[in-house]
Structure formats: C-alpha cells, structure tokens
Design an enzyme around this catalytic site. Structure first.
Site, short mmCIF file in Angstrom:
data_model
loop_
_atom_site.label_atom_id
_atom_site.label_comp_id
_atom_site.label_asym_id
_atom_site.label_seq_id
_atom_site.Cartn_x
_atom_site.Cartn_y
_atom_site.Cartn_z
CG ASP A 1 52.11 40.83 33.80
OD1 ASP A 1 53.02 41.60 34.13
OD2 ASP A 1 50.94 40.92 34.24
CG ASP B 1 51.33 43.07 36.74
OD1 ASP B 1 51.58 41.96 37.23
OD2 ASP B 1 50.48 43.27 35.87
CG HIS C 1 47.59 43.67 33.41
ND1 HIS C 1 48.37 42.53 33.53
CD2 HIS C 1 46.93 43.57 32.24
CE1 HIS C 1 48.19 41.77 32.46
NE2 HIS C 1 47.32 42.37 31.66
CG HIS D 1 44.44 43.78 39.16
ND1 HIS D 1 44.75 44.96 38.52
CD2 HIS D 1 45.06 42.79 38.45
CE1 HIS D 1 45.51 44.71 37.46
NE2 HIS D 1 45.72 43.40 37.41
#
Length: 586
Positions: A516, A427, A429, A393
């Site tokens: 995740d 991931d 996200h 991120h």
C-alpha cells in the site's frame, strides 16, 4: 527423516538443547580431542570478534529435536573464505545420508556467501605413516567421501607435517572450489593458510612453524592431488533449483471472508491478482498449508480474545457483519456480556467487522504463516505466506485495521524458539499489533517504516520515541515518514533500518509486506512504482537472512500484482545474485 537448520546463537532453549547434544556427540565421536576446544563452541557463536571469524552451526535434527548430526562452518569475511571446522553424525548414525546432506547444505551456504572456496582438514591416507589398518581405513573412507564431490588434498606443501616429533595425527589441507573452477594464486594461498593456522592453532603451534608451513605454498596456483578413489565425481543430490525457489503458501480459504460493505477495500480479488502475477515468474515452489493448533495463536494473543473471536463469529448468521457501537474500555475488568456489545471491547476502530467467516479466514492465514516459517526451518531460504485478511494491526487482545490474528507475529514467535528474530514491517501503516506483542521482548526486534501516525492510521502508535520497555527497551524501532516522500528517501530509511537489523544479527527475518506504499493506493499517500518495489526487495534480499514474507496491505488492484511480482524478483535477485536472477527470468 530430518531437517537441517542453522544455529547462530544460544539465546533460545531449542538452540541450547541442540548445542548440548552437539557437545555430547563431540565427546563420543572424538574422545581424544582437547575438551577446551569443545567447551568454546557456545562462545564461538556469541562472540565472533574474539576469534576473527563468524561461526555457523548446522544441525540435522528429527521432528522432536534430536540431533542426528552437525557441522560447524567458520566464515573469514576479511579474506572471503569458509572453513569447515567439524562435521559428524551422531554415534550410530553414520548412514542415512546425514553426512552428505550436511555437506551439500554447507556448499550451498558457501555459494550464498560468495567465498573463494571452502577449506578444511582431512586425515592423511599415507600407509607409510598410518600403521593402524583400522585408522587407515577410516581415513581413506573420509577422503573417498570428499572425492565424490571432486575435492582433493592440496599438494606440494608441508601442511601435513608433525608439530612435535612423533606426531601421527596429521592432516591434508583440502579445498572445495564449489564448482566454480576458480584458482587460488600463491599470494592469496599463503594469506589463507596463515589465517587458518593462526586463528585456529595460534596457541598450539609456534609462530616459526606457522611461517614455515605458509612459505611452503609456492606454486603459482594451488594444485591438487589426482583422484585415487572416485574418478568420476557424482552430481549433487540436493536440488539447487528447489533451494533457490521461494516457497509459496496461499490461504485458499480466504475468499469466505468477503465483506461487501461500501468502502471495504480488503477484498478477495487482492490475492488472486497477486497470485496471477507471480505465476508469470519461475521463482516460486508452492506447498500446501498445514493446520496448526490454536495454541500457536494463544501464545501471541490473549486466550480470552481468541475464544471470544471464535464464539462471536460462530454465533453470527451468514451475511451479517457487526461493528462496534460502544468502546467499553474504561473498565477492562468488566466486559459486556452481549457478543455485539463486546465487539468494542476487543476492536480498535469502527470499520473492521466481525462476521461468520472472519475467524476461519484469519485461522487460515495463521496456518499459512506458520507453514512458511516451518519451510524456512526445514531449509528454504525464502518463503512467502500470501494471505488475507492481513494481521499486523491485531494486538495481543484486540483486532482492527482489517486484521484479526497477527500472522506475522505468530510466525516470528514460532521462529524465536530457534534463534533471534527481526520483524521488518514495510506496510504504509504502522504495525501497532506487532509492536504491542513484542514491546517487552529482547529476542524479537521489531522495525517499522510507515506513514507518520499524526496523519496515518492507526494514529495512536508508531511514534519514534516508542522504543520498547523493560527487557525490550531498545528493541522496537519506528521510522515514521512524511505524508509525501520520494522513493530515494524511503530507500535511505530502509538502508538505515537494515543496518540496525544487522547489529541485532537475527537468525530469521520476518517481513510484513505492505504493498500500500504504491502510487494511488486508496489507503496511502506515497508513490512507489514497480521499479521501486524491485529495489526495496533487492535491499532486503541482500541481507541473506532466512526470510519469511507475510502479506499485509495493498489495495490498488490495478498495479498490485505487478508490484508484488517486482518486489519478489528484487528480493530473489538480492539474495541469490543478479546473474542468477537473469537466468531465472530469461
């Protein structure tokens, strides 16, 4: 000391320099050869369809990039063979184990390609035809070298016959069965010989002569000459066990970054949980991370941002965390002077703090990711940087989502000096940081499979129509998926993503590994179990690129270790084959 790496294209300055050095070696070592054969080498790498084979250049180079030797391997996928076109040490480098190391590396590559055999030519050692004693001695030395590996000339054929009357530059056709003891029947042998002669020498040898040579391979199975020089082949010195291990680099210093604020799920226990589970396998070879210069980070992140993060963390007292209270983004030209007010100038969200240890922990993660990338450059097939805090991120000038430095992007940029790189982010996200960093570049393909940003963090990026811009247009691919999907849908999407990566044909694949996507992860909505992670790893491993895995998210500690273990077992199985995977786990 030297390392061996693959050169698949001439897209990077390091590869162009290596190719130029190889051409220089060719000119020095083979002065009588046709220059047009040398000049086509770069084109061979970039246009495999033209020649009906895929060319892979291997260079043995020292720490400053000086090429000590090279080998060119041709892969004929339609008939499933490999052909060693050239292998040579640089002038004055005939000792030091370079030739042996290159040949053993080639054999390992052929085993991964699962070819029927490695074929090549070797000058004849017949004293009736080679009158020059110096040349005869050289030819004998080459054949003696190959006999060390149990490789001998194929007999009962007319391969070593002159193309033109009086030709003395004659060659045996050799075959290395790579230790498999597999036989080649006459029908397949003729297909192989025809492919070699037509694709390599079609412009030089008349078709009727090619036909005559092909038809001379009439033995039911290929037969080989009896040993003349080495009667007991030596064992391979290159360690296949090490070659088949996943290099593991762990960010041991991560635990200093321990934010105990309520709801902060990015905790130190994540790494110890994964590490304990991986220790129950035999897949890994652990190495220590090496400190890298901050310059590696500043090639990816804004220098002003890096300097701020270092200064701000150093200025904070132990145990104190600061979060943004304002976001002064309306005027990027006039950031606040106060360190605490500046947090919102450099941060994306309200839940990623700065504290006295954030910079050091993130630096340690970068060290691990670059060390893992260097392990692949040094010959490892797969490496894994087990790090926290995560990084995907972190954008060029901002942090957020628990991320400070984008370790995967820094590793990818480092690898891009040696060839094209694909980054596959799995991931839950979207890796907005990786997208931001490479959005205008065409030498790094970024591919992400993630929860649709309409419902999933970071909400502002990861949309399907974000495809890159300027030179990078078409080189950023997003696959946003629904809030609730089954594992089969995910794997179909992954298969599509891998197809796109194969079109790009990178030299290296960096995987941003988020665990995740697991069932009951507190930050995700999908339901992958350990069997799903095995299959995901297997699909990625089957690409057989040089793979660097960098740890990102994954926060359900009850299943985190098991899911990581099965992902890597699947990755290893896909790369090396199910049979070897069973040997490794039994």
């Amino acid at each position: 000391m030297f390392r061996i790496r693959k050169v698949l294209d001439n897209t990077s300055s390091a590869n162009c320099e290596a190719i130029n050095q190889v051409l220089s070696i060719l000119t020095q070592q083979f002065p009588a050869a046709r220059k047009e054969e040398f000049n086509k080498l770069p084109e061979q790498l970039n246009d495999p369809l033209k020649y009906k084979y895929r060319s892979i250049l291997f260079v043995a180079e020292n720490a400053v990039g000086k090429v000590k030797g090279f080998a060119m391997l041709l892969h004929f996928p339609d008939i499933n063979i490999a052909y060693l076109e050239l292998i040579s040490a640089a002038l004055g480098q005939t000792s030091g184990g370079i030739g042996g190391a290159l040949y053993e590396y080639l054999r390992e590559e052929c085993l991964l390609l699962k070819v029927k055999g490695l074929f090549f030519e070797c000058s004849i050692d017949d004293p009736e035809q080679i009158k020059d004693p110096v040349i005869l001695k050289q030819n004998i030395a080459r054949l003696k070298f190959y006999e060390r590996y149990g490789v001998y000339p194929i007999v009962n054929d007319s391969y070593a016959t002159p193309v033109n009357p009086g030709d003395e530059d004659l060659y045996y056709l050799m075959m290395d069965d790579l230790g498999t003891k597999k036989t080649i029947k006459s029908g397949m042998a003729q297909k192989i010989v025809r492919a070699i002669l037509e694709r390599k020498y079609g412009e030089l040898i008349p078709q009727n002569q090619i036909d005559d040579v092909v038809q001379s391979f009439t033995d039911k199975n290929l037969r080989f000459r009896e040993p003349r020089y080495i009667h007991k082949p030596v064992a391979i010195t290159r360690s296949h066990k090490d070659m088949e291990s996943i290099v593991l680099v762990v960010n041991e210093g991560h635990s200093i970054h321990h934010v105990k604020d309520r709801g902060y799920v990015e905790a130190p226990v994540r790494l110890s949980t994964i590490l304990t589970a991986l220790g129950k396998t035999q897949l890994f070879k652990r190495i220590e991370p090496r400190r890298v210069s901050e310059a590696f980070i500043k090639k990816v992140h804004s220098p002003a941002y890096v300097d701020y993060l270092r200064r701000a963390c150093a200025a904070l007292p132990p145990g104190k965390s600061i979060y943004p209270i304002i976001f002064p983004l309306r005027n990027l030209e006039r950031p606040p002077k106060d360190i605490e007010l500046q947090v919102g100038y450099y941060c994306l969200d309200t839940f990623t703090p700065l504290n006295s240890n954030a910079y050091q922990a993130a630096r340690g993660a970068v060290d691990c990711a670059v060390t893992a990338a260097n392990a692949v450059l040094d010959g490892a097939h797969i490496s894994y940087a087990l790090v926290r805090p995560p990084g995907h991120h972190a954008e060029r000038r901002t942090f957020g989502g628990f991320c400070y430095f984008n370790s995967a992007a820094i590793a990818a940029h480092h690898l891009s000096n040696y060839g094209k790189v694909a980054v596959l982010d799995i991931d839950f996200h979207h890796g907005n940081g990786t997208q931001d960093i490479f959005y205008e570049r065409s030498d790094v393909l970024t591919v992400s499979i993630h929860g649709d940003p309409h419902f999933a963090y970071p909400h502002f990026s990861g949309f399907k129509d974000e495809i890159g811009s300027k030179e990078g247009e078409g080189f950023n691919i997003n696959y946003p998926l629904a809030e609730h999907i089954d594992a089969e849908k995910y794997r179909r999407t992954l298969a599509t993503a891998i197809k796109r990566i194969k079109v790009f044909n990178p030299a290296y694949l960096v995987v941003s590994l988020g665990l995740d996507t697991a069932k009951s992860d507190p930050t995700g909505t999908w339901s992958h179990n350990y069997e799903d992670f095995f299959k995901i790893g297997q699909l990625i491993g089957e690409t057989k690129y040089h793979i660097v895995v960098v740890q990102e998210g994954g926060y359900r500690t009850q299943t985190l270790g098991t899911n990581a273990k099965y992902f890597f077992q699947g990755l290893w199985s896909g790369f090396f084959g199910q049979e070897k995977a069973q040997e490794k786990t039994n």
